[in-house]
Design an enzyme around this catalytic site. Structure first.
Site, PDB file in Angstrom:
ATOM      1  CG  HIS A 179      -1.917  -1.127   1.202  1.00  0.00           C
ATOM      2  ND1 HIS A 179      -1.727  -2.274   1.923  1.00  0.00           N
ATOM      3  CD2 HIS A 179      -3.085  -1.272   0.539  1.00  0.00           C
ATOM      4  CE1 HIS A 179      -2.751  -3.093   1.709  1.00  0.00           C
ATOM      5  NE2 HIS A 179      -3.585  -2.510   0.874  1.00  0.00           N
ATOM      6  CG  HIS A 219      -4.107  -5.756  -3.336  1.00  0.00           C
ATOM      7  ND1 HIS A 219      -3.859  -4.423  -3.545  1.00  0.00           N
ATOM      8  CD2 HIS A 219      -4.633  -5.844  -2.096  1.00  0.00           C
ATOM      9  CE1 HIS A 219      -4.218  -3.724  -2.486  1.00  0.00           C
ATOM     10  NE2 HIS A 219      -4.703  -4.576  -1.590  1.00  0.00           N
ATOM     11  CB  CYS A 256     -11.344  -4.999   5.034  1.00  0.00           C
ATOM     12  SG  CYS A 256     -12.692  -3.840   4.807  1.00  0.00           S
ATOM     13  CG  HIS A 294      -5.351  -8.055   1.930  1.00  0.00           C
ATOM     14  ND1 HIS A 294      -5.246  -7.261   3.060  1.00  0.00           N
ATOM     15  CD2 HIS A 294      -5.457  -7.221   0.878  1.00  0.00           C
ATOM     16  CE1 HIS A 294      -5.297  -5.984   2.689  1.00  0.00           C
ATOM     17  NE2 HIS A 294      -5.418  -5.936   1.376  1.00  0.00           N
ATOM     18  CD  GLU A 313      -9.984  -5.865  11.319  1.00  0.00           C
ATOM     19  OE1 GLU A 313     -10.769  -4.925  11.120  1.00  0.00           O
ATOM     20  OE2 GLU A 313      -9.268  -6.367  10.424  1.00  0.00           O
ATOM     21  CE1 TYR A 348     -11.075   0.627  -1.654  1.00  0.00           C
ATOM     22  CE2 TYR A 348     -11.869  -1.620  -1.833  1.00  0.00           C
ATOM     23  CZ  TYR A 348     -11.098  -0.674  -1.202  1.00  0.00           C
ATOM     24  OH  TYR A 348     -10.325  -1.010  -0.125  1.00  0.00           O
ATOM     25  CD  GLU A 372      -6.609  -0.339   1.067  1.00  0.00           C
ATOM     26  OE1 GLU A 372      -6.331  -1.205   0.206  1.00  0.00           O
ATOM     27  OE2 GLU A 372      -6.482  -0.532   2.285  1.00  0.00           O
ATOM     28  CD  GLU A 418      -8.286  -3.734  -0.818  1.00  0.00           C
ATOM     29  OE1 GLU A 418      -7.354  -3.888  -0.012  1.00  0.00           O
ATOM     30  OE2 GLU A 418      -9.490  -3.640  -0.458  1.00  0.00           O
ATOM     31  CD1 TRP A 441     -14.571  -0.855   2.404  1.00  0.00           C
ATOM     32  CD2 TRP A 441     -12.915   0.622   2.102  1.00  0.00           C
ATOM     33  NE1 TRP A 441     -13.825  -0.806   3.562  1.00  0.00           N
ATOM     34  CE2 TRP A 441     -12.800   0.084   3.404  1.00  0.00           C
ATOM     35  CE3 TRP A 441     -11.985   1.573   1.675  1.00  0.00           C
ATOM     36  CZ2 TRP A 441     -11.793   0.457   4.291  1.00  0.00           C
ATOM     37  CZ3 TRP A 441     -10.979   1.950   2.563  1.00  0.00           C
ATOM     38  CH2 TRP A 441     -10.895   1.403   3.843  1.00  0.00           C
TER      39      TRP A 441
END
Length: 193
Positions: A24, A31, A66, A68, A86, A103, A112, A114, A160
């Site tokens: 980032h 990604h 959120c 990955h 989280e 977005y 960002e 993604e 987002w």
């Protein structure tokens, strides 16, 4: 241990990996990611405020969490893993709702970028957020989030989240969000292909 993210071509096919800690920046490559909205026992959505020291969008309110997926990690497993990491919650009934969401957003020179399928899931119990990730958690009715995103009256929402809420608004309450077609996921997320 290095956490890797899956890099994508414009059509969503995997083209490699990169270290999440370094991906980032002002020219963040496309990604694979995901967003999840958790619904509590009372039908409310859990919203989180991102920790103030996060590299991307610090202090911004957003969906529940959120993350990955790692290379080769199924999205539903990544959602469950990230919910535990989280928010300290066991996540159940993971359901895909926006398979093709993508977005690009920028704040403070950090981008960002993604392909970010969106899920809704259930969680029971009280969150125990990781302070490295989350500063605050709030349970709200869908109408509160929807109206706040549409009118701009919610304290700063992630871009987002605003886009996702706009796409989900036609379906109303999260219990009525239709299940998305897994065939519409980015190819890198369709591990059975």
């Amino acid at each position: 241990m290095t956490e890797l993210v899956v890099l994508l071509d414009p059509d969503g096919a995997a083209i490699g990996t990169a270290d999440k800690a370094q991906v980032h920046h002002a020219a963040t490559p496309l990604h694979l990611a995901f967003s999840c909205y958790l619904v509590d026992d009372d039908g409310r959505l859990l919203m989180t405020r991102r920790a103030a020291h996060k590299r991307t969008f610090p202090g911004v309110w957003t969906n529940s969490f959120c993350g990955h997926p790692g290379p080769g990690e199924p999205l539903d497993e990544a959602v469950r893993r990230r919910g535990r990491q989280e928010l300290g919650l066991d996540v159940g009934s993971v359901r895909l709702v926006l398979p093709g969401f993508r977005y690009r957003a920028e704040q403070g020179g950090v981008v960002e970028h993604e392909m970010c399928p969106v899920f809704v899931a259930t969680a029971t119990g009280d969150p125990a957020p990781d302070p490295a990730e989350v500063d605050d958690v709030r349970a709200v009715p869908w109408a509160t989030l929807h109206d706040g995103a549409r009118e701009g009256s919610w304290p700063e929402l992630s871009p987002w989240c605003v886009e996702q809420v706009a796409q989900l608004a036609v379906h109303g309450d999260p219990a009525r969000w239709p299940t998305g077609d897994p065939a519409a996921l980015p190819p890198a997320a369709r591990l059975s292909d």
